[in-house]
Design a protein around this motif. Structure first.
Motif, PDB file in Angstrom:
ATOM      1  N   VAL A  95       4.367 -17.156  58.702  1.00 48.78           N
ATOM      2  CA  VAL A  95       5.262 -16.269  57.973  1.00 48.78           C
ATOM      3  C   VAL A  95       4.390 -15.257  57.244  1.00 48.78           C
ATOM      4  CG1 VAL A  95       7.037 -16.134  56.175  1.00 48.78           C
ATOM      5  CG2 VAL A  95       6.938 -18.128  57.662  1.00 48.78           C
ATOM      6  N   GLN A  96       4.822 -13.989  57.264  1.00 47.33           N
ATOM      7  CA  GLN A  96       4.068 -12.953  56.566  1.00 47.33           C
ATOM      8  C   GLN A  96       5.021 -11.986  55.873  1.00 47.33           C
ATOM      9  OE1 GLN A  96       1.953 -11.241  59.902  1.00 47.33           O
ATOM     10  NE2 GLN A  96       3.301  -9.463  59.926  1.00 47.33           N
ATOM     11  N   CYS A  97       4.477 -11.226  54.944  1.00 52.17           N
ATOM     12  CA  CYS A  97       5.246 -10.234  54.212  1.00 52.17           C
ATOM     13  C   CYS A  97       5.668  -9.118  55.161  1.00 52.17           C
ATOM     14  CB  CYS A  97       4.402  -9.668  53.070  1.00 52.17           C
ATOM     15  SG  CYS A  97       5.247  -8.386  52.126  1.00 52.17           S
ATOM     16  N   SER A  98       6.873  -8.596  54.982  1.00 53.74           N
ATOM     17  CA  SER A  98       7.343  -7.507  55.838  1.00 53.74           C
ATOM     18  C   SER A  98       6.588  -6.207  55.571  1.00 53.74           C
ATOM     19  CB  SER A  98       8.845  -7.286  55.641  1.00 53.74           C
ATOM     20  OG  SER A  98       9.117  -6.917  54.309  1.00 53.74           O
ATOM     21  N   LYS A  99       5.843  -6.149  54.478  1.00 56.44           N
ATOM     22  CA  LYS A  99       5.060  -4.951  54.152  1.00 56.44           C
ATOM     23  C   LYS A  99       3.583  -5.112  54.515  1.00 56.44           C
ATOM     24  CE  LYS A  99       8.000  -3.159  50.542  1.00 56.44           C
ATOM     25  NZ  LYS A  99       8.028  -2.591  49.197  1.00 56.44           N
ATOM     26  N   LEU A 100       3.261  -6.066  55.377  1.00 58.84           N
ATOM     27  CA  LEU A 100       1.878  -6.277  55.809  1.00 58.84           C
ATOM     28  C   LEU A 100       1.495  -5.242  56.862  1.00 58.84           C
ATOM     29  CD1 LEU A 100      -0.615  -8.236  55.697  1.00 58.84           C
ATOM     30  CD2 LEU A 100       0.354  -9.336  57.687  1.00 58.84           C
ATOM     31  N   GLY A 101       0.306  -4.690  56.758  1.00 58.32           N
ATOM     32  CA  GLY A 101      -0.210  -3.777  57.771  1.00 58.32           C
ATOM     33  C   GLY A 101       0.466  -2.425  57.791  1.00 58.32           C
ATOM     34  N   LYS A 102       0.967  -2.023  58.944  1.00 54.29           N
ATOM     35  CA  LYS A 102       1.504  -0.677  59.128  1.00 54.29           C
ATOM     36  C   LYS A 102       2.769  -0.395  58.330  1.00 54.29           C
ATOM     37  CE  LYS A 102       4.138  -1.997  63.172  1.00 54.29           C
ATOM     38  NZ  LYS A 102       3.945  -2.378  64.517  1.00 54.29           N
ATOM     39  N   ASN A 103       3.466  -1.430  57.864  1.00 51.86           N
ATOM     40  CA  ASN A 103       4.704  -1.237  57.121  1.00 51.86           C
ATOM     41  C   ASN A 103       4.493  -1.047  55.625  1.00 51.86           C
ATOM     42  OD1 ASN A 103       6.187  -1.555  59.463  1.00 51.86           O
ATOM     43  ND2 ASN A 103       6.304  -3.757  59.235  1.00 51.86           N
ATOM     44  N   GLY A 104       3.285  -1.170  55.144  1.00 49.31           N
ATOM     45  CA  GLY A 104       3.023  -1.046  53.712  1.00 49.31           C
ATOM     46  C   GLY A 104       1.621  -1.491  53.386  1.00 49.31           C
ATOM     47  N   ASN A 105       1.430  -1.951  52.181  1.00 50.42           N
ATOM     48  CA  ASN A 105       0.086  -2.306  51.766  1.00 50.42           C
ATOM     49  C   ASN A 105      -0.044  -3.712  51.193  1.00 50.42           C
ATOM     50  OD1 ASN A 105       1.446  -1.936  49.418  1.00 50.42           O
ATOM     51  ND2 ASN A 105       0.153  -0.314  48.621  1.00 50.42           N
ATOM     52  N   CYS A 106       0.873  -4.586  51.451  1.00 45.17           N
ATOM     53  CA  CYS A 106       0.795  -5.964  50.966  1.00 45.17           C
ATOM     54  C   CYS A 106      -0.038  -6.799  51.937  1.00 45.17           C
ATOM     55  CB  CYS A 106       2.183  -6.564  50.814  1.00 45.17           C
ATOM     56  SG  CYS A 106       2.160  -8.202  50.054  1.00 45.17           S
ATOM     57  N   SER A 107      -0.726  -7.788  51.399  1.00 40.35           N
ATOM     58  CA  SER A 107      -1.555  -8.650  52.248  1.00 40.35           C
ATOM     59  C   SER A 107      -1.045 -10.087  52.297  1.00 40.35           C
ATOM     60  CB  SER A 107      -2.999  -8.643  51.733  1.00 40.35           C
ATOM     61  OG  SER A 107      -3.036  -9.148  50.402  1.00 40.35           O
ATOM     62  N   GLY A 108       0.227 -10.301  51.996  1.00 42.49           N
ATOM     63  CA  GLY A 108       0.787 -11.652  51.962  1.00 42.49           C
ATOM     64  C   GLY A 108       0.993 -12.233  53.356  1.00 42.49           C
ATOM     65  N   ILE A 109       0.272 -13.329  53.642  1.00 44.37           N
ATOM     66  CA  ILE A 109       0.421 -14.020  54.925  1.00 44.37           C
ATOM     67  C   ILE A 109       0.157 -15.509  54.702  1.00 44.37           C
ATOM     68  CG2 ILE A 109      -1.971 -13.600  55.639  1.00 44.37           C
ATOM     69  CD1 ILE A 109      -0.815 -13.284  58.525  1.00 44.37           C
ATOM     70  N   GLY A 110       0.972 -16.339  55.319  1.00 46.39           N
ATOM     71  CA  GLY A 110       0.829 -17.783  55.167  1.00 46.39           C
ATOM     72  C   GLY A 110      -0.019 -18.386  56.268  1.00 46.39           C
ATOM     73  N   GLN A 111      -0.437 -19.616  56.060  1.00 42.99           N
ATOM     74  CA  GLN A 111      -1.209 -20.325  57.067  1.00 42.99           C
ATOM     75  C   GLN A 111      -0.322 -20.663  58.258  1.00 42.99           C
ATOM     76  OE1 GLN A 111      -2.831 -23.775  55.144  1.00 42.99           O
ATOM     77  NE2 GLN A 111      -4.532 -22.631  54.295  1.00 42.99           N
ATOM     78  N   GLN A 112      -0.957 -20.806  59.417  1.00 45.28           N
ATOM     79  CA  GLN A 112      -0.220 -21.160  60.628  1.00 45.28           C
ATOM     80  C   GLN A 112       0.268 -22.591  60.554  1.00 45.28           C
ATOM     81  OE1 GLN A 112      -2.420 -20.473  64.187  1.00 45.28           O
ATOM     82  NE2 GLN A 112      -2.687 -18.302  63.782  1.00 45.28           N
ATOM     83  N   GLY A 113       1.376 -22.826  61.225  1.00 42.67           N
ATOM     84  CA  GLY A 113       1.920 -24.164  61.354  1.00 42.67           C
ATOM     85  C   GLY A 113       2.223 -24.448  62.806  1.00 42.67           C
ATOM     86  N   SER A 114       2.399 -25.711  63.145  1.00 42.87           N
ATOM     87  CA  SER A 114       2.680 -26.077  64.529  1.00 42.87           C
ATOM     88  C   SER A 114       4.164 -25.965  64.868  1.00 42.87           C
ATOM     89  CB  SER A 114       2.188 -27.493  64.822  1.00 42.87           C
ATOM     90  OG  SER A 114       2.801 -28.409  63.942  1.00 42.87           O
ATOM     91  N   ASN A 115       5.005 -25.729  63.846  1.00 39.92           N
ATOM     92  CA  ASN A 115       6.427 -25.488  64.074  1.00 39.92           C
ATOM     93  C   ASN A 115       6.945 -24.573  62.960  1.00 39.92           C
ATOM     94  OD1 ASN A 115       7.185 -27.163  61.788  1.00 39.92           O
ATOM     95  ND2 ASN A 115       6.745 -28.921  63.105  1.00 39.92           N
ATOM     96  N   LYS A 116       8.168 -24.088  63.112  1.00 41.61           N
ATOM     97  CA  LYS A 116       8.734 -23.144  62.137  1.00 41.61           C
ATOM     98  C   LYS A 116       8.842 -23.753  60.746  1.00 41.61           C
ATOM     99  CE  LYS A 116      11.452 -20.474  65.409  1.00 41.61           C
ATOM    100  NZ  LYS A 116      12.795 -20.060  65.807  1.00 41.61           N
ATOM    101  N   LYS A 117       9.274 -25.002  60.684  1.00 41.14           N
ATOM    102  CA  LYS A 117       9.461 -25.666  59.399  1.00 41.14           C
ATOM    103  C   LYS A 117       8.139 -25.773  58.637  1.00 41.14           C
ATOM    104  CE  LYS A 117      11.619 -29.784  57.468  1.00 41.14           C
ATOM    105  NZ  LYS A 117      12.331 -31.022  57.765  1.00 41.14           N
ATOM    106  N   GLU A 118       7.072 -26.125  59.331  1.00 39.99           N
ATOM    107  CA  GLU A 118       5.758 -26.241  58.705  1.00 39.99           C
ATOM    108  C   GLU A 118       5.242 -24.870  58.245  1.00 39.99           C
ATOM    109  OE1 GLU A 118       1.235 -27.567  59.949  1.00 39.99           O
ATOM    110  OE2 GLU A 118       2.923 -28.380  61.075  1.00 39.99           O
ATOM    111  N   ALA A 119       5.450 -23.841  59.056  1.00 44.96           N
ATOM    112  CA  ALA A 119       5.016 -22.492  58.695  1.00 44.96           C
ATOM    113  C   ALA A 119       5.762 -21.996  57.451  1.00 44.96           C
ATOM    114  CB  ALA A 119       5.233 -21.537  59.862  1.00 44.96           C
ATOM    115  N   ILE A 120       7.066 -22.276  57.369  1.00 47.89           N
ATOM    116  CA  ILE A 120       7.849 -21.874  56.201  1.00 47.89           C
ATOM    117  C   ILE A 120       7.386 -22.634  54.970  1.00 47.89           C
ATOM    118  CG2 ILE A 120      10.163 -21.920  55.173  1.00 47.89           C
ATOM    119  CD1 ILE A 120      11.229 -21.305  58.005  1.00 47.89           C
ATOM    120  N   ALA A 121       7.098 -23.922  55.113  1.00 50.90           N
ATOM    121  CA  ALA A 121       6.599 -24.705  53.981  1.00 50.90           C
ATOM    122  C   ALA A 121       5.257 -24.164  53.483  1.00 50.90           C
ATOM    123  CB  ALA A 121       6.473 -26.179  54.373  1.00 50.90           C
TER     124      ALA A 121
END
Length: 69
Positions: free
Chosen positions: A37-63
């Motif tokens: 999961v990452q911020c919608s303003k990451l990279g080309k959409n803005g200047n935020c650097s919010g990004i979460g660690q990878q998970g092996s499934n959606k639930k883990e990534a959201i957590a």
């Protein structure tokens, strides 16, 4: 008590807003078992650097995202 989970009306986990800028979070998938999961303003959409660690499934990534501070 600090909670790291957020659910929608159907009980599915949902990502909280970005802890850095408050923007909406986006789920991403690469391959068969890489989710994050990452911020919608990451990279080309803005200047935020919010990004979460990878998970092996959606639930883990959201957590992982929801536990960011």
């Amino acid at each position: 008590m600090i909670t790291t989970t957020s659910t929608d009306q159907t009980g599915r986990p949902t990502p909280k807003p970005c802890p850095k800028c408050g923007a909406i979070a986006e789920q991403h998938k690469a391959g068969s078992n890489r989710f994050w999961v990452q911020c919608s303003k990451l990279g080309k959409n803005g200047n935020c650097s919010g990004i979460g660690q990878q998970g092996s499934n959606k639930k883990e990534a959201i957590a992982n995202w929801n536990s960011l501070r």
